[in-house]
Design an enzyme around this catalytic site. Structure first.
Site, PDB file in Angstrom:
ATOM      1  N   ASP A  60      36.073 -38.318 -41.931  1.00 53.28           N
ATOM      2  CA  ASP A  60      37.271 -37.532 -41.634  1.00 53.28           C
ATOM      3  C   ASP A  60      38.198 -38.353 -40.735  1.00 53.28           C
ATOM      4  O   ASP A  60      39.395 -38.495 -40.991  1.00 53.28           O
ATOM      5  CB  ASP A  60      36.823 -36.252 -40.919  1.00 53.28           C
ATOM      6  CG  ASP A  60      37.926 -35.215 -40.858  1.00 53.28           C
ATOM      7  OD1 ASP A  60      38.962 -35.400 -41.532  1.00 53.28           O
ATOM      8  OD2 ASP A  60      37.767 -34.224 -40.139  1.00 53.28           O
ATOM      9  N   LYS A 114      27.054 -44.418 -36.659  1.00 49.10           N
ATOM     10  CA  LYS A 114      26.940 -44.476 -35.201  1.00 49.10           C
ATOM     11  C   LYS A 114      25.442 -44.471 -34.858  1.00 49.10           C
ATOM     12  O   LYS A 114      24.966 -43.734 -33.995  1.00 49.10           O
ATOM     13  CB  LYS A 114      27.686 -43.260 -34.637  1.00 49.10           C
ATOM     14  CG  LYS A 114      27.950 -43.291 -33.173  1.00 49.10           C
ATOM     15  CD  LYS A 114      28.942 -44.333 -32.732  1.00 49.10           C
ATOM     16  CE  LYS A 114      28.960 -44.399 -31.220  1.00 49.10           C
ATOM     17  NZ  LYS A 114      29.337 -45.674 -30.661  1.00 49.10           N
ATOM     18  N   ASP A 169      32.700 -47.187 -34.044  1.00 49.16           N
ATOM     19  CA  ASP A 169      33.774 -47.542 -33.098  1.00 49.16           C
ATOM     20  C   ASP A 169      34.266 -48.967 -33.353  1.00 49.16           C
ATOM     21  O   ASP A 169      35.471 -49.254 -33.320  1.00 49.16           O
ATOM     22  CB  ASP A 169      33.353 -47.352 -31.632  1.00 49.16           C
ATOM     23  CG  ASP A 169      31.907 -47.734 -31.363  1.00 49.16           C
ATOM     24  OD1 ASP A 169      31.078 -47.632 -32.283  1.00 49.16           O
ATOM     25  OD2 ASP A 169      31.607 -48.146 -30.237  1.00 49.16           O
ATOM     26  N   TYR A 219      29.500 -30.799 -40.353  1.00 45.49           N
ATOM     27  CA  TYR A 219      30.299 -29.861 -41.149  1.00 45.49           C
ATOM     28  C   TYR A 219      29.449 -28.829 -41.881  1.00 45.49           C
ATOM     29  O   TYR A 219      29.981 -27.984 -42.586  1.00 45.49           O
ATOM     30  CB  TYR A 219      31.116 -30.623 -42.196  1.00 45.49           C
ATOM     31  CG  TYR A 219      32.356 -31.269 -41.646  1.00 45.49           C
ATOM     32  CD1 TYR A 219      32.258 -32.287 -40.714  1.00 45.49           C
ATOM     33  CD2 TYR A 219      33.613 -30.873 -42.062  1.00 45.49           C
ATOM     34  CE1 TYR A 219      33.386 -32.894 -40.205  1.00 45.49           C
ATOM     35  CE2 TYR A 219      34.746 -31.480 -41.562  1.00 45.49           C
ATOM     36  CZ  TYR A 219      34.629 -32.491 -40.640  1.00 45.49           C
ATOM     37  OH  TYR A 219      35.742 -33.088 -40.136  1.00 45.49           O
TER      38      TYR A 219
END
Ligand code: NAP
Length: 407
Positions: free
Chosen positions: A297, A219, A273, A152
């Site tokens: 988000d 991640k 995930d 972002y």
């Protein structure tokens, strides 16, 4: 009406709140005026009721967004930002993104210019709100999403542009990293300083609220030097700043056979995930989630859906100096001025704001009265279409119903 006093900050960062604090508000665009009117009504009533008229809020309107543009030609003035900074706490409705005006998003601009580095989104089930979960009551989490960096940060170059070609050539020549031809390129910066202040705030929240764990969502199995580093820096800051109040999940098993010692917050990490599965299958195991911008988000909207959707999802953007509470949905322009939509998200953000002021009695009153109103089946269209036998009411009537249920 601004005949009140300013909130100020103590040296330790806590708030000094007068009985009549001046709180700036931005009504917002589209459905903003409708949901703000209902929200102001509910918050004023809750404060009056909780404190017998001894406390009240002196609201100060800021002209931002379409209203600001119409009045002054300015979508977001320096003066408005300075007023928020100066008053320490503010609340806002949704703002439209001016198309083609050189502003990516007013909301992102507010977050960046006030350095509101933590986006805080509590996800709590309100009884009787329709949910796709079998046991939505097991969900009680707070997401702390890093707000200032990651993908972002806005460092992005269009496919085929001179900048993208220059950067691709540099990567190939200097760093032996070859990209596909004509690739658009986005940069993902993540830093120890921004990660640590975000994770510190999440841990401090867990300690203050007596919660069992903080989960670092990342991640890092794929992006080792950004997402993986986020988890590493998170564990580091827990040791550096909260050594006596935290314990890592590894230590918990090595030294305590999995039984959490009294008063210690367990710091654990989960691959993003996998965590999406876990919050569906075993939500009770997660209390606070601290995560980089993009993961945050995704997970905060997914969690909001698990407890009734965006119409009921509150949020706040917080720095060490000020906090802006806001509805998490957008301006829903097709419903503008129809007095139709659900003001729940902004009302619950207002309850968060009252809690931030340590006006917990008023915050509890807002939440319990909102729950009563939903349980009674008098709800706006979005909930009415999911609750068989309910009565659809307008936005203002839903707010008035909440006030009536404070009795
Ligand atoms: P949106 O305004 O959030 O609306 C999308 C849909 O969500 C609506 O059509 C409606 O669904 C539902 N919805 C939103 N708010 C609701 C409420 N209070 N009660 C009930 N249902 C609600 O998203 P968008 O249409 O993508 O964005 C519109 C504008 O908002 C854009 O300019 C965007 O940039 C801006 N935006 C602002 C913020 C912010 O200020 N924080 C956040 C996101 C977007 P149904 O049609 O199914 O009824």
């Amino acid at each position: 009406m601004t005949n009140g006093d300013k909130i100020s900050l103590n040296a330790d960062g806590s708030l000094m709140v007068p009985d009549i604090p001046i709180i700036p508000f931005i009504e917002g665009d589209g459905i903003g005026p409708d949901i703000w009117a209902a929200t102001q009504n509910v918050l004023d009533a809750a404060v009056a009721k909780a404190y017998d008229g001894r406390r009240r809020i002196a609201w100060l309107e800021l002209m931002v967004g379409e209203k600001g543009h119409t009045a002054t030609g300015n979508w977001l003035s320096d003066e408005a930002l300075e007023t928020i900074r100066d008053h320490v706490v503010a609340i806002k409705g949704p703002l439209t993104t001016p198309v083609g005006k050189g502003i990516r998003s007013l909301n992102v601009a507010i977050r960046q210019r006030l350095d509101l580095y933590a986006c805080v989104r509590p996800v709590r089930y309100i009884e009787a709100v329709p949910s796709p979960m079998k046991h939505p009551e097991e969900i009680n989490m707070v997401v702390f999403r890093e707000n200032t960096e990651d993908l972002y940060a806005g460092v992005e170059f269009q496919s085929g542009s001179q900048e993208a070609q220059t950067l691709a050539a540099f990567l190939k020549d200097q760093l032996r990293a070859e990209l596909p031809p004509e690739a658009g390129i986005g940069i993902k910066p993540m830093s120890p300083v921004n990660t640590k202040r975000l994770v510190s705030r999440a841990i401090a929240y867990a300690i203050d609220h007596g919660l069992a764990s903080v989960t670092l969502m990342h991640k890092g199995n794929i992006m080792k030097f950004t997402e993986g580093a986020f988890a590493r820096w998170g564990y580091e800051v827990a040791k550096e700043r909260f050594a006596d109040q935290t314990i890592s999940e590894a230590e918990l098993w090595d030294r305590y056979d999995g039984v959490r010692p009294e008063g210690r917050v367990v710091i654990k990490d989960r691959i993003a995930d996998m965590l999406f599965q876990q919050v569906l299958l075993r939500p009770a195991e997660y209390q606070v989630i601290a995560t980089p911008n993009l993961n945050g988000d995704y997970i905060s909207d997914a969690l909001a859906a698990q407890v009734g959707g965006l119409g009921m999802a509150p949020g706040a953007n917080i720095s060490d100096k000020c906090a802006v509470f806001e509805a998490t949905h957008g301006t829903a322009p097709k419903y503008a001025g129809l007095d139709k939509v659900n003001p729940g998200s902004l009302i619950l953000s207002g309850a968060m704001m009252l809690e931030h002021l340590k006006w917990d009695e008023a915050a509890d009153l807002v939440r319990s009265a909102l729950q009563e109103t939903v349980k009674a089946g008098t709800v706006t269209y979005d909930l009415a279409r999911q609750i068989p036998g309910s009565t659809e009411v307008m936005c203002s009537a839903f707010g008035a119903g909440i006030v009536a249920n404070m009795g």
